[in-house]
Design an enzyme around this catalytic site. Sequence first.
Site, PDB file in Angstrom:
ATOM      1  N   ASP A  69      49.942  28.457 -17.023  1.00 15.66           N
ATOM      2  CA  ASP A  69      49.614  27.752 -18.259  1.00 15.66           C
ATOM      3  C   ASP A  69      49.615  28.682 -19.462  1.00 15.66           C
ATOM      4  O   ASP A  69      49.047  28.359 -20.507  1.00 15.66           O
ATOM      5  CB  ASP A  69      48.254  27.062 -18.124  1.00 15.66           C
ATOM      6  N   ASP A  90      52.918  19.266 -15.969  1.00 17.69           N
ATOM      7  CA  ASP A  90      54.185  19.661 -16.594  1.00 17.69           C
ATOM      8  C   ASP A  90      54.340  19.013 -17.966  1.00 17.69           C
ATOM      9  O   ASP A  90      54.822  19.642 -18.910  1.00 17.69           O
ATOM     10  CB  ASP A  90      55.364  19.279 -15.705  1.00 17.69           C
ATOM     11  N   ASN A 121      46.068  19.582 -13.239  1.00 17.66           N
ATOM     12  CA  ASN A 121      46.993  19.506 -12.095  1.00 17.66           C
ATOM     13  C   ASN A 121      46.318  18.897 -10.873  1.00 17.66           C
ATOM     14  O   ASN A 121      46.903  18.061 -10.185  1.00 17.66           O
ATOM     15  CB  ASN A 121      47.534  20.897 -11.738  1.00 17.66           C
ATOM     16  N   ASP A 127      46.665  29.926 -23.822  1.00 18.05           N
ATOM     17  CA  ASP A 127      46.272  29.603 -22.458  1.00 18.05           C
ATOM     18  C   ASP A 127      45.669  28.205 -22.496  1.00 18.05           C
ATOM     19  O   ASP A 127      44.721  27.957 -23.241  1.00 18.05           O
ATOM     20  CB  ASP A 127      45.240  30.624 -21.959  1.00 18.05           C
TER      21      ASP A 127
END
Length: 192
Positions: free
Chosen positions: A163, A137, A128, A120
Site C-alpha cells: 500500500d 486494488d 483487503n 501509505d
Amino acid sequence: SDDPSASSQLAYCWPVLFASYHLRVGAARLIAVLVVAAEITLCVAIDPARVVFEDAVGVSLILIALMVVLVYARERADVAIRALRHDAEHDAVTGLLSRRSFDADIEGFDDATVSLIVVDVDNFKSVNDSFGHSVGDRVLRIGASCLEANDREQDSAYRLGGDELAVLLRGCPGDAALRRAEDSRSAVQVAV
C-alpha cells in the site's frame, strides 16, 4: 536450373535478406514490388529465348517472401519487447511506475532540488481482509489516480509495494512539496 542467374540471385540476396531485418514493413513491401518488377524486366529484356522465366521469378519471389517474413517477425518482436519493457517498468494494479523504476530513478539524481512524497494507505490490510483484494486494488487505483492528477510533467509517481505509493518531485522545494502532499491527501480522502 538452366538459368545461371538463379544461383547468383541466391548469392546476392542473402545480404539483402540480412539487411531487410532492419526495414519497416512499408519499405519491405516497396522493395518486394521493385525486385519482382526488375526481375521480370530483366528476364524479358536480356534474352527471353534463353531465360527460364519461371525459375528466375520463382527464386525472386521466394527471397522476397523470406524478406517480408523477416520484417514482420522483427516488427512483432519489437512490439513484444516494448510490452515487456512496459510491464517491467510499471505496476500491474495501479499503472504507476514500479519499485524497480523508482530505484533506477533515485540512483540517477545529481544535486538538483528533489522532493519525495511517500504515501501509505491507512488500514489497508483490513480493507483487503474485509472486502477482498479487488476492493483493495480499487482503493490503490483511486490513490494512484489522485497522485497522478496532481503531478507535473517532470514528476513521477510509483507504487513501491503493498500500500506504499510515492511521488518524486523534481525541482520542487520542501514547502511546495508539503502543499502538494496535502493536496494529494485531500484528493484521496474525497475520492474514497
